[in-house]
Scaffold this active site. Structure first.
Site, PDB file in Angstrom:
ATOM      1  N   GLU A 101       0.836  -1.189   0.117  1.00  0.00           N
ATOM      2  CA  GLU A 101       0.398   0.274  -0.516  1.00  0.00           C
ATOM      3  C   GLU A 101       0.805   1.062  -0.142  1.00  0.00           C
ATOM      4  O   GLU A 101       0.476   2.166   0.924  1.00  0.00           O
ATOM      5  CB  GLU A 101      -0.938   0.479   1.261  1.00  0.00           C
ATOM      6  CG  GLU A 101      -1.421  -1.382   0.847  1.00  0.00           C
ATOM      7  CD  GLU A 101      -3.172  -0.526   2.149  1.00  0.00           C
ATOM      8  OE1 GLU A 101      -2.971  -0.192   3.089  1.00  0.00           O
ATOM      9  OE2 GLU A 101      -3.945  -2.293   2.853  1.00  0.00           O
ATOM     10  N   GLU A 137      -5.138  -8.892   1.043  1.00  0.00           N
ATOM     11  CA  GLU A 137      -5.705  -8.091   2.046  1.00  0.00           C
ATOM     12  C   GLU A 137      -7.195  -7.918   2.031  1.00  0.00           C
ATOM     13  O   GLU A 137      -8.006  -7.308   1.154  1.00  0.00           O
ATOM     14  CB  GLU A 137      -5.108  -7.200   2.732  1.00  0.00           C
ATOM     15  CG  GLU A 137      -3.981  -7.243   3.305  1.00  0.00           C
ATOM     16  CD  GLU A 137      -3.511  -5.914   3.850  1.00  0.00           C
ATOM     17  OE1 GLU A 137      -4.234  -5.152   4.164  1.00  0.00           O
ATOM     18  OE2 GLU A 137      -2.349  -5.654   4.079  1.00  0.00           O
TER      19      GLU A 137
HETATM   20  C1  FCB Z   1      -4.493  -2.444   4.762  1.00  0.00           C
HETATM   21  C2  FCB Z   1      -3.014  -2.299   5.359  1.00  0.00           C
HETATM   22  C3  FCB Z   1      -2.903  -3.790   7.623  1.00  0.00           C
HETATM   23  C4  FCB Z   1      -4.170  -3.501   7.562  1.00  0.00           C
HETATM   24  C5  FCB Z   1      -5.505  -3.335   6.943  1.00  0.00           C
HETATM   25  C6  FCB Z   1      -6.276  -2.853   7.871  1.00  0.00           C
HETATM   26  O1  FCB Z   1      -4.432  -0.733   5.142  1.00  0.00           O
HETATM   27  O2  FCB Z   1      -2.347  -2.738   4.907  1.00  0.00           O
HETATM   28  O3  FCB Z   1      -1.940  -2.999   7.806  1.00  0.00           O
HETATM   29  O4  FCB Z   1      -4.252  -2.407   9.477  1.00  0.00           O
HETATM   30  O5  FCB Z   1      -5.524  -1.741   6.422  1.00  0.00           O
END
Ligand code: FCB
Length: 448
Positions: free
Chosen positions: A162, A350
């Site tokens: 990110e 994620e």
């Molecule tokens: C993302 C991050 C991770 C976590 C999630 C909820 O932005 O990569 O570390 O904090 O959100």
């Protein structure tokens, strides 16, 4: 829902959020240690000194990962363990990740490793951090020892997690470490992060001649306009540029979006930080594309705002973060990426949700999280039926952990952590996920 036999199920964490052991085996502070120690930045001044104590409990945590039945586990490497000072490699720090990766492999779990998940060493920050172009070389030194020491035991590499957060949230919006609010700095930071990504890909494929798949993970959020009005469309376009296109365009098209350069030029007086050849490097072809998906955005025109947009009211159901639950918009996003950006295999690196969990008689009945995960898995399955080629899904997160500026106040885990006793307690969502995976495996066996 249905997944093909090569589809991988995983779960994800990151170093600063779970490890603790902040001063052990030579680790020095990162920008997050500093940020946590600054008044008013992190909920109740929580920090990652202990977190989930994963550094000491990794074997127990691997047992949970094993019990879930996942194919793969995504974790990140703490840079200040590996280089506690500029140019000073620390094998004791690396030893932890070797042990971790080897134990995972012994259990048949594939390590998917993120090189940078935001814990920039303070020594690098003191020399300008990502704003300084030398950060690209510092990162490459770090990536190089990771490749040297771990490539044999790692199944896939993610250079960066990110860059929007590391760059814009940290250097422009000030909500993440290092907490700066300067767009000039932020666009430079992003550029150097992306450049270091491209160079690390070149290093692994070139000098190391490695066949381990490598990619980058972007957080993407499809943006919608409140109305069809021309002004709201401008708002939507600019918000999409800020959150998505500023990253997608250089990585896949080798250029920054010109409309956004114009918009940013109110604050960014020169783009001379972009050197000849940089964008070719940034757009070096990877093996896969990682996407973190949590929510959508909805915006409306706002003449008073810098980039002419502000968040609009949304009547969607929300997670404990106040984020819209938006599996259909997730589908829109993937279709758009296929149409406009890339054919690379996609991994959802994620996806998950925070909710206000209640521990009752040793159980957490988090039906809301089960529903969230179920909807997104269904969306992945539907997308694959359309031929979208999503090859894996990593649930965020294995454990409740240090949720950045929200500290321990927001729980994303499928395993509940009692932060006093460090007890790990499976939430209903963990049983649900294990069940999805085991049903999938049975279905595949039957087909064989
Ligand atoms: C993302 C991050 C991770 C976590 C999630 C909820 O932005 O990569 O570390 O904090 O959100």
């Amino acid at each position: 829902m249905q997944f093909n036999k090569d589809f991988v199920f995983g779960t994800a964490t990151s170093s600063y959020q779970i490890e603790g052991a902040h001063a052990e085996d030579g680790r020095t502070p990162s920008i997050w240690d500093m940020f946590c120690d600054t008044d008013g930045k992190v909920f109740e001044k929580h920090n990652g000194d202990v977190a989930c104590d994963h550094y000491h409990r990794y074997e127990e945590d691997i047992a949970h990962i094993k019990k879930l039945g996942v194919d793969t586990y995504r974790f990140s490497i703490a840079w200040p363990r590996i280089f506690p000072a500029k140019g000073e490699y620390n094998p004791a720090g690396m030893a932890f990740y070797k042990k971790l990766a080897l134990r995972l492999r012994e259990e048949g779990i594939k390590p998917a490793v993120t090189i940078y998940h935001w814990d920039l060493p303070m020594w690098a920050h003191e020399e300008g951090g990502w704003v300084n172009r030398e950060s690209v070389d510092w990162f490459l030194d770090f990536a190089r020892v990771c490749f040297e020491e771990l490539d044999e035991v790692v199944d896939s590499w993610i250079t960066h997690n990110e860059p929007w957060c590391a760059g814009f949230l940290g250097y422009h919006l000030g909500q993440h470490a290092p907490g700066h609010t300067d767009l000039n700095e932020a666009v430079r930071a992003v550029h150097h992060i992306l450049l270091s990504h491209g160079k690390a890909v070149e290093l692994l494929k070139g000098e190391f001649a490695s066949s381990t798949p490598i990619g980058i993970t972007l957080n993407l959020s499809p943006v919608y306009a409140k109305t069809d009005s021309a002004n709201d469309q401008i708002a939507r376009n600019n918000s999409d540029g800020y959150s998505n296109r500023w990253f997608l365009d250089p990585v896949f098209k080798g250029q920054y979006p010109v409309d956004m350069m114009n918009l940013f030029s109110k604050y960014v007086h020169s783009f001379d930080f972009i050197h000849a050849g940089d964008l070719e490097t940034i757009s070096t072809k990877c093996d896969f594309f990682g996407i973190n998906f949590y929510s959508r955005g909805i915006v409306e025109f706002s003449a008073a705002s810098d980039f002419l947009y502000k968040g609009a009211y949304s009547d969607y159901d929300k997670t404990g973060m106040g984020w819209d639950i938006a599996p259909n918009e997730f589908k829109d996003l993937i279709r758009r990426l296929r149409a406009e950006y890339t054919d690379l295999p996609i991994y959802i690196t994620e996806n998950g949700a925070a909710f206000d969990d209640v521990l009752e008689d040793g159980r957490v009945h988090d039906q809301n999280r089960i529903d969230y995960v179920n909807m997104h898995l269904q969306a992945v399955s539907d997308l694959n039926e359309e031929g979208m080629n999503i090859q894996g899904y990593y649930l965020w997160s294995l454990l409740d952990n240090f949720e950045w500026s929200f500290g321990y106040d927001k729980r994303f885990g499928i395993i509940y952590i009692d932060f006093d006793s460090q007890e790990r307690i499976w939430k209903d969502s963990a049983y649900f996920y294990a069940d999805v995976i085991s049903k999938h495996k049975k279905a595949i066996e039957q087909q064989a």
